[in-house]
Write a protein that holds these residues in place. Structure first.
Motif, PDB file in Angstrom:
ATOM      1  N   GLU A 116     -11.018  -2.541   0.472  1.00  0.00           N
ATOM      2  CA  GLU A 116      -9.677  -3.436   0.209  1.00  0.00           C
ATOM      3  C   GLU A 116      -8.864  -2.341   0.893  1.00  0.00           C
ATOM      4  N   GLY A 117      -7.179  -2.558   1.119  1.00  0.00           N
ATOM      5  CA  GLY A 117      -6.592  -2.187   1.749  1.00  0.00           C
ATOM      6  C   GLY A 117      -6.402  -0.419   0.675  1.00  0.00           C
ATOM      7  N   GLY A 118      -6.208   0.391   2.076  1.00  0.00           N
ATOM      8  CA  GLY A 118      -5.996   1.942   0.878  1.00  0.00           C
ATOM      9  C   GLY A 118      -7.692   3.313   0.707  1.00  0.00           C
ATOM     10  N   HIS A 119      -8.313   1.459   0.384  1.00  0.00           N
ATOM     11  CA  HIS A 119     -10.042   2.320   0.147  1.00  0.00           C
ATOM     12  C   HIS A 119     -10.554   2.830   1.826  1.00  0.00           C
ATOM     13  N   SER A 120     -10.945   3.745   1.589  1.00  0.00           N
ATOM     14  CA  SER A 120     -12.061   4.967   2.534  1.00  0.00           C
ATOM     15  C   SER A 120     -13.243   3.689   3.032  1.00  0.00           C
ATOM     16  N   GLU A 121     -13.624   3.683   1.235  1.00  0.00           N
ATOM     17  CA  GLU A 121     -15.612   3.188   1.378  1.00  0.00           C
ATOM     18  C   GLU A 121     -15.353   2.157   0.875  1.00  0.00           C
ATOM     19  N   SER A 257      -5.447 -12.917  -1.606  1.00  0.00           N
ATOM     20  CA  SER A 257      -6.579 -11.721  -1.958  1.00  0.00           C
ATOM     21  C   SER A 257      -6.221 -10.455  -0.040  1.00  0.00           C
ATOM     22  N   GLU A 258      -5.993  -9.698  -1.156  1.00  0.00           N
ATOM     23  CA  GLU A 258      -6.245  -7.982   0.240  1.00  0.00           C
ATOM     24  C   GLU A 258      -7.537  -8.012   0.899  1.00  0.00           C
ATOM     25  N   ALA A 259      -8.264  -8.322   0.004  1.00  0.00           N
ATOM     26  CA  ALA A 259     -10.085  -9.018   0.527  1.00  0.00           C
ATOM     27  C   ALA A 259     -10.060  -9.755   1.868  1.00  0.00           C
ATOM     28  N   VAL A 260      -9.583 -10.473   1.743  1.00  0.00           N
ATOM     29  CA  VAL A 260      -9.286 -11.599   3.328  1.00  0.00           C
ATOM     30  C   VAL A 260      -8.903 -10.702   4.452  1.00  0.00           C
ATOM     31  N   ARG A 261      -7.749  -9.218   4.678  1.00  0.00           N
ATOM     32  CA  ARG A 261      -7.728  -7.906   5.511  1.00  0.00           C
ATOM     33  C   ARG A 261      -8.541  -7.348   5.633  1.00  0.00           C
ATOM     34  N   ALA A 386      -4.937  -0.896  -4.470  1.00  0.00           N
ATOM     35  CA  ALA A 386      -5.504  -1.992  -4.804  1.00  0.00           C
ATOM     36  C   ALA A 386      -6.953  -1.826  -5.466  1.00  0.00           C
ATOM     37  N   SER A 387      -7.206  -2.637  -6.281  1.00  0.00           N
ATOM     38  CA  SER A 387      -8.615  -3.548  -7.799  1.00  0.00           C
ATOM     39  C   SER A 387      -8.384  -2.103  -8.726  1.00  0.00           C
ATOM     40  N   ASN A 388      -7.080  -0.944  -8.983  1.00  0.00           N
ATOM     41  CA  ASN A 388      -7.382  -0.577 -10.046  1.00  0.00           C
ATOM     42  C   ASN A 388      -6.888  -1.363 -10.745  1.00  0.00           C
ATOM     43  N   SER A 389      -6.407  -1.797 -11.090  1.00  0.00           N
ATOM     44  CA  SER A 389      -5.527  -2.074 -12.073  1.00  0.00           C
ATOM     45  C   SER A 389      -6.752  -2.901 -13.396  1.00  0.00           C
ATOM     46  N   LEU A 390      -7.484  -3.711 -13.286  1.00  0.00           N
ATOM     47  CA  LEU A 390      -8.972  -4.038 -14.452  1.00  0.00           C
ATOM     48  C   LEU A 390      -9.705  -2.511 -14.207  1.00  0.00           C
ATOM     49  N   LEU A 391      -9.867  -1.385 -14.153  1.00  0.00           N
ATOM     50  CA  LEU A 391     -10.402  -0.720 -13.989  1.00  0.00           C
ATOM     51  C   LEU A 391      -9.380   0.297 -14.966  1.00  0.00           C
TER      52      LEU A 391
END
Length: 519
Positions: A116-121, A257-261, A386-391
């Motif tokens: 997702e956006g902002g993630h390098s991997e 979802s940002e995952a679409v991008r 992105a996706s750091n909130s559940l974690l």
């Protein structure tokens, strides 16, 4: 009065995870969970994208995830907190799997990792586009297997019980003794006395009206903590999700979802131009503050109400497999993503600030803890990756649990008075509540949105003061209802957002003030 060892306010991933762990460890102790809607209604349920966890050590690393988080937070993250949360990720994920959560796998039987956006991997663990709902399902099932947990749905926390309520006890230190609670079905108000109280009450999206959050996200926990004199920080950092589905007849409430991008979708303006390349080298995969501000700029330049997400060039079978909920939602609105662009608009999505806590989830009030979106941990800084909130919710729920295992609570010897509503009447003018709510939401969108200015913020304070006075008068005269309490809470939250926005003199992450940019 209901007495319990642990009171949990909220039934999302944060509250349920703590409740399960503490109940399993102390089977002779009572845990009460209250939630103002149905037991599974929470922001967790609507988290589509997934959970960021470093699993592929050959290509990814803790260091990369930490760096991505720090970059998104724009210099305001607590680096020690970031390192702690990222490194605990694999353990917390494994617990969910052991409890029965299902996550998508690739053809080789390994977890299928998204980007997702902002993630390098590639590091986003997901369950199609319903990751939060799958985690919620798993935790609710676990809760019902534990006899020492009582889950009270349709119970609204009105206020925390603190020193100024009690007739005896310590008057010097700020302490929490539980909460006053409204049974929404009977209208009865009663006290829950607790040795430890956990606020896991979610976010504030409904304050803006246009939001990806469910209608329950009214900032109740933050407002209660604020009125109880707990420290609240970084409320100016409201994160706007770049791509909520735009619907002419209603408010933006469905997340694309940002995952679409991440899957390869393009953002285009009305003329068809792929405009993100003009704003950031990462284009559609830039962090969400950049994407939101870019969309806002495009809409203002053209006078448009929305832009478009173009998926027509993507593998449609792969899209359906990864995003079945999004595909079917669009289809229900006669949008065929194979042929049509999806109309999207930024909408209030996530709050990076909130109730200040330490690494153990402790607030500045003794016996009061906070976890999840209502808390300010230092992980997100000025902008959530992105996706750091559940974690974050899983890690802090575990830390709060560990604290209680290592530091036993003290029995509370206090006399708590019953709720007093003498002289109040049932409000007949429900339209006043509705009108004030609409006025508040319009004020926040127009004056305290993605791009702010000192003039707009000061004008917002003036308008908010009028709404506040009207609602406080109504609150004093009326029998308690959930809708009236929610409105009062949202006014408190709006006050915090506006006030702390004016205090910030430097643009960071998701916060942008035109006057700061001129300096």
């Amino acid at each position: 009065m209901l007495e319990t060892n642990y009171l949990v306010i909220g039934s999302g991933v944060a509250g349920l995870t703590f409740a399960v762990k503490i109940a399993e460890t102390f089977p002779d102790r009572k845990v009460v969970i209250i939630t103002k809607d149905s037991e599974d209604e929470s922001n967790t349920k609507y988290a589509q994208g997934g959970m960021a966890v470093v699993l592929n050590k050959e290509e990814d690393s803790f260091k990369k995830h930490i760096e991505d988080t720090l970059i998104a937070g724009d210099g305001l993250c607590d680096e020690a907190v970031v390192k702690m949360v990222v490194k605990e990720g694999p353990q917390r994920l494994q617990e969910l799997i052991e409890w029965g959560a299902n996550f998508d796998e690739d053809g080789d039987g390994n977890l299928d990792l998204g980007k997702e956006g902002g993630h390098s991997e590639y590091r986003i663990v997901h369950h199609k586009d319903l990751t939060g709902a799958e985690i919620e399902r798993t935790l609710i099932k676990r809760v019902h297997q534990l006899p020492n947990i009582t889950l009270l749905a349709h119970h609204f926390a009105i206020d925390l019980v603190t020193n100024h309520h009690v007739k005896s006890g310590n008057k010097d230190n700020l302490l929490c003794y539980g909460a006053y609670v409204l049974n929404e079905r009977t209208g009865d108000i009663f006290t829950i006395k607790a040795n430890a109280t956990l606020l896991a009450s979610g976010g504030i999206g409904v304050v803006y009206g246009h939001t990806t959050n469910p209608i329950i996200a009214t900032g109740d926990g933050i407002a209660m903590a604020y009125r109880a004199k707990a420290r609240i920080k970084d409320m100016e950092f409201v994160q706007f999700h770049p791509t909520a589905l735009y619907q002419r007849k209603g408010e933006s409430a469905f997340l694309i979802s940002e995952a679409v991008r991440g899957f390869g979708a393009y953002l285009r303006n009305r003329k068809g131009k792929r405009f993100m390349l003009d704003y950031d080298d990462r284009a559609e995969l830039a962090s969400r503050d950049i994407v939101s501000q870019s969309i806002d700029a495009e809409m203002k330049k053209a006078g448009d109400s929305h832009v478009f997400l173009d998926c027509t060039h993507l593998d449609i079978d792969g899209f359906k497999a990864h995003f079945p909920t999004i595909y079917n939602k669009c289809l229900s609105l006669h949008i065929d993503v194979e042929k049509d662009w999806i109309p999207v608009v930024p909408a209030s999505h996530y709050l990076c600030g909130g109730i200040e806590v330490d690494k153990h989830g402790k607030t500045t009030l003794e016996n009061l803890f906070a976890c999840g979106e209502c808390s300010k941990t230092g992980l997100h800084g000025a902008n959530r990756l992105a996706s750091n909130s559940l974690l974050e919710a899983l890690v802090y729920a575990h830390n709060i649990y560990k604290y209680h295992v290592e530091n036993d609570y003290k029995e509370l010897d206090v006399d708590i008075p019953e709720w007093n509503d003498d002289g109040t009447t049932i409000p007949e003018e429900h339209i006043l509540i509705r009108h004030s709510l609409k006025s508040l939401q319009a004020l926040m969108r127009n004056y305290v949105g993605i791009v702010r200015s000192n003039k707009r913020l000061k004008r917002a304070i003036q308008h908010l003061d009028l709404i506040y006075k009207e609602v406080e008068d109504l609150y004093r005269e009326s029998k308690i209802t959930a809708s009236l309490c929610e409105l009062r809470n949202m006014i408190n939250v709006a006050h915090l957002i506006i006030g702390q926005s004016l205090e910030r003199k430097e643009n960071k992450g998701g916060y942008f003030n035109k006057d700061n940019a001129k300096k």
